[in-house]
Motif scaffolding. Sequence first.
Motif, PDB file in Angstrom:
ATOM      1  N   ARG A  34     -20.422  -4.270  65.355  1.00 14.89           N
ATOM      2  CA  ARG A  34     -20.344  -5.527  64.133  1.00 14.89           C
ATOM      3  C   ARG A  34     -20.636  -5.107  62.921  1.00 14.89           C
ATOM      4  N   TYR A  35     -21.730  -4.324  62.704  1.00 12.79           N
ATOM      5  CA  TYR A  35     -21.873  -3.736  61.595  1.00 12.79           C
ATOM      6  C   TYR A  35     -20.735  -2.896  61.178  1.00 12.79           C
ATOM      7  N   GLU A  36     -20.487  -2.038  61.979  1.00 10.95           N
ATOM      8  CA  GLU A  36     -19.337  -0.795  61.512  1.00 10.95           C
ATOM      9  C   GLU A  36     -17.976  -1.630  61.276  1.00 10.95           C
ATOM     10  N   ARG A  37     -17.691  -2.752  61.643  1.00  9.89           N
ATOM     11  CA  ARG A  37     -16.506  -3.170  61.563  1.00  9.89           C
ATOM     12  C   ARG A  37     -16.695  -4.376  60.032  1.00  9.89           C
ATOM     13  N   THR A  38     -17.726  -4.718  59.974  1.00  8.87           N
ATOM     14  CA  THR A  38     -17.817  -5.617  58.902  1.00  8.87           C
ATOM     15  C   THR A  38     -17.950  -4.179  57.681  1.00  8.87           C
ATOM     16  N   HIS A  39     -18.486  -3.326  57.738  1.00  8.66           N
ATOM     17  CA  HIS A  39     -18.516  -2.278  56.767  1.00  8.66           C
ATOM     18  C   HIS A  39     -17.195  -1.672  56.541  1.00  8.66           C
ATOM     19  N   ALA A  40     -16.528  -1.328  57.589  1.00  6.57           N
ATOM     20  CA  ALA A  40     -15.128  -1.017  57.228  1.00  6.57           C
ATOM     21  C   ALA A  40     -14.102  -2.032  56.666  1.00  6.57           C
ATOM     22  N   ALA A  41     -14.327  -3.313  57.114  1.00  4.83           N
ATOM     23  CA  ALA A  41     -13.555  -4.216  56.502  1.00  4.83           C
ATOM     24  C   ALA A  41     -13.931  -4.375  55.226  1.00  4.83           C
ATOM     25  N   GLY A  42     -15.085  -4.435  54.714  1.00  8.49           N
ATOM     26  CA  GLY A  42     -15.438  -4.639  53.232  1.00  8.49           C
ATOM     27  C   GLY A  42     -14.826  -3.163  52.527  1.00  8.49           C
ATOM     28  N   HIS A  43     -14.942  -2.012  52.925  1.00  9.03           N
ATOM     29  CA  HIS A  43     -14.367  -0.981  52.234  1.00  9.03           C
ATOM     30  C   HIS A  43     -12.928  -0.731  52.219  1.00  9.03           C
ATOM     31  N   ALA A  44     -12.225  -1.372  53.188  1.00  8.18           N
ATOM     32  CA  ALA A  44     -10.734  -1.512  53.137  1.00  8.18           C
ATOM     33  C   ALA A  44     -10.344  -2.359  52.095  1.00  8.18           C
ATOM     34  N   LEU A  45     -11.029  -3.661  52.064  1.00  7.37           N
ATOM     35  CA  LEU A  45     -10.935  -4.832  51.190  1.00  7.37           C
ATOM     36  C   LEU A  45     -10.870  -4.477  49.773  1.00  7.37           C
ATOM     37  N   LEU A  46     -12.057  -3.409  49.488  1.00  2.21           N
ATOM     38  CA  LEU A  46     -12.200  -2.995  48.126  1.00  2.21           C
ATOM     39  C   LEU A  46     -11.155  -1.887  47.667  1.00  2.21           C
ATOM     40  N   ILE A  75      -6.636   3.631  31.287  1.00  4.18           N
ATOM     41  CA  ILE A  75      -7.012   2.429  31.933  1.00  4.18           C
ATOM     42  C   ILE A  75      -6.981   2.771  33.438  1.00  4.18           C
ATOM     43  N   ALA A  76      -5.981   3.266  33.765  1.00  2.00           N
ATOM     44  CA  ALA A  76      -5.814   3.914  35.165  1.00  2.00           C
ATOM     45  C   ALA A  76      -7.011   4.716  35.430  1.00  2.00           C
ATOM     46  N   PHE A  77      -7.507   5.547  34.669  1.00  2.00           N
ATOM     47  CA  PHE A  77      -8.459   6.706  35.060  1.00  2.00           C
ATOM     48  C   PHE A  77      -9.770   5.748  35.314  1.00  2.00           C
ATOM     49  N   VAL A  78      -9.893   4.861  34.241  1.00  2.00           N
ATOM     50  CA  VAL A  78     -11.158   3.963  34.541  1.00  2.00           C
ATOM     51  C   VAL A  78     -11.371   3.380  35.943  1.00  2.00           C
ATOM     52  N   VAL A  79     -10.127   2.711  36.006  1.00  2.00           N
ATOM     53  CA  VAL A  79     -10.092   2.013  37.367  1.00  2.00           C
ATOM     54  C   VAL A  79     -10.415   2.966  38.447  1.00  2.00           C
ATOM     55  N   ALA A  80      -9.727   3.909  38.390  1.00  2.00           N
ATOM     56  CA  ALA A  80     -10.055   5.166  39.565  1.00  2.00           C
ATOM     57  C   ALA A  80     -11.217   5.439  39.699  1.00  2.00           C
ATOM     58  N   ARG A  81     -11.997   5.565  38.837  1.00  2.00           N
ATOM     59  CA  ARG A  81     -13.697   6.022  38.608  1.00  2.00           C
ATOM     60  C   ARG A  81     -14.321   4.857  39.299  1.00  2.00           C
ATOM     61  N   LEU A  82     -13.798   3.417  38.546  1.00  2.00           N
ATOM     62  CA  LEU A  82     -14.783   2.529  39.155  1.00  2.00           C
ATOM     63  C   LEU A  82     -14.739   2.230  40.814  1.00  2.00           C
ATOM     64  N   VAL A  83     -13.496   2.412  41.428  1.00  2.00           N
ATOM     65  CA  VAL A  83     -13.392   2.063  42.679  1.00  2.00           C
ATOM     66  C   VAL A  83     -14.501   2.869  43.563  1.00  2.00           C
ATOM     67  N   PRO A  84     -14.574   4.061  43.567  1.00  2.00           N
ATOM     68  CA  PRO A  84     -15.576   4.740  44.186  1.00  2.00           C
ATOM     69  C   PRO A  84     -17.090   4.223  44.081  1.00  2.00           C
ATOM     70  N   MET A  85     -17.336   3.883  42.644  1.00  2.00           N
ATOM     71  CA  MET A  85     -18.677   3.379  42.404  1.00  2.00           C
ATOM     72  C   MET A  85     -18.951   1.880  43.198  1.00  2.00           C
ATOM     73  N   LEU A  86     -17.670   1.166  43.087  1.00  2.00           N
ATOM     74  CA  LEU A  86     -18.021  -0.110  43.746  1.00  2.00           C
ATOM     75  C   LEU A  86     -17.925   0.005  45.331  1.00  2.00           C
ATOM     76  N   ALA A  87     -17.449   1.156  45.757  1.00  2.00           N
ATOM     77  CA  ALA A  87     -17.606   1.357  47.195  1.00  2.00           C
ATOM     78  C   ALA A  87     -18.844   1.720  47.676  1.00  2.00           C
ATOM     79  N   ALA A  88     -19.472   2.600  46.783  1.00  2.00           N
ATOM     80  CA  ALA A  88     -20.864   2.846  47.146  1.00  2.00           C
ATOM     81  C   ALA A  88     -21.750   1.862  46.980  1.00  2.00           C
ATOM     82  N   LEU A  89     -21.620   0.718  46.067  1.00  2.00           N
ATOM     83  CA  LEU A  89     -22.332  -0.422  45.955  1.00  2.00           C
ATOM     84  C   LEU A  89     -22.127  -1.245  46.965  1.00  2.00           C
ATOM     85  N   GLN A  90     -20.996  -1.503  47.434  1.00  2.00           N
ATOM     86  CA  GLN A  90     -20.724  -2.563  48.584  1.00  2.00           C
ATOM     87  C   GLN A  90     -21.125  -1.714  49.880  1.00  2.00           C
TER      88      GLN A  90
END
Length: 354
Positions: A34-46, A75-90
Amino acid sequence: GFAAIRATKLLGREGAELAQLDAASAHLRTLQARYERTHAAGHALLQTGGAAALAAIFYAGLAVWHVPLAALLPIAFVVARLVPMLAALQQNAASWHHVRSSFAEVQALLAAARAAREPAAPGDAPPLALTDALVLDDVSVRYADRAAPALDAVSLRLAVRSTTVIHGPSGAGKSTLADVLMGLITPDSGRMTLDGRVLDGAARIAWRRSVAYVEQSPYLMHASIADNLAMGRTIARADMNAALAAASAGFVHALPEGVDTIVGDNGVMLSGGERQRIALARALLTAPALILFDEPTSALDPANESAVRHAIAALAGQTTVVVISHRDAMLAGADQSIAMDGGCVVGTVTSRTS
């Protein structure tokens, strides 16, 4: 399950134990999945959301606002850099949510421990001496989960260098009385005095250094007999040999390596009586003002019981001894015997003047 493996096999409960283990393992797998599914779903959604946001920015910039492509690339560069950071936060948020309940339990346990914290005794304070008597005066102890008191207005006197046997049925309050005498718990009412001095606060804790305890199943480290006797202190071999002799533990010298013999985990290489006598020798090395035995012979064969009784009898007149026992044989030679029932002293017999 492994601790009760004899009973499990004799009762034919191997299947039930395996079923219980399988059920626990399946429940653990379910929670982990359940934990792995929740984590994977959140990562895929992000990741999907980040890609959709980037596509929306490009579409709006090019088709609606007519922004040059060169201006959109940063702008694309900034978004590309933010997504991994948000993934780590998630991921960190998911991990925190996963352990939150355990963390709350640990915090509650720490809070309870802090609330029950004892005052510290001075590190250089000498052990307290017993020169006259240890006295309990109307001592009562109650436990929160019990309606009846564990001790109810108990009064007794332990004269210096006397031997006292405390006996009574299970649940009579003997173990609680032992804890009070050793300074391990504070009475809810009444008081304990040492030579007329009230033992409370730091004094009660300091008193522990003057007490030795030999329990029914004494603890021994997976180490040599010498290490178990010293317990981290520097003890001369001559003093060890003297304590072993006083504890009727001469069998040690017949072992292949003498006091350097490894006893195994919790003394598994020794018999119950041998462990008792090693524990007694360890207690004697502290030169205690009070030594307390808790059912020292209850699980011993006649030979070992006789050896332990002889060692206890040899202490008469040398130090103050308290023996908790349900065996009448332990009453022989005692200065006084105290009968307990229902948390009360129901009888005291003094055999000779202490």
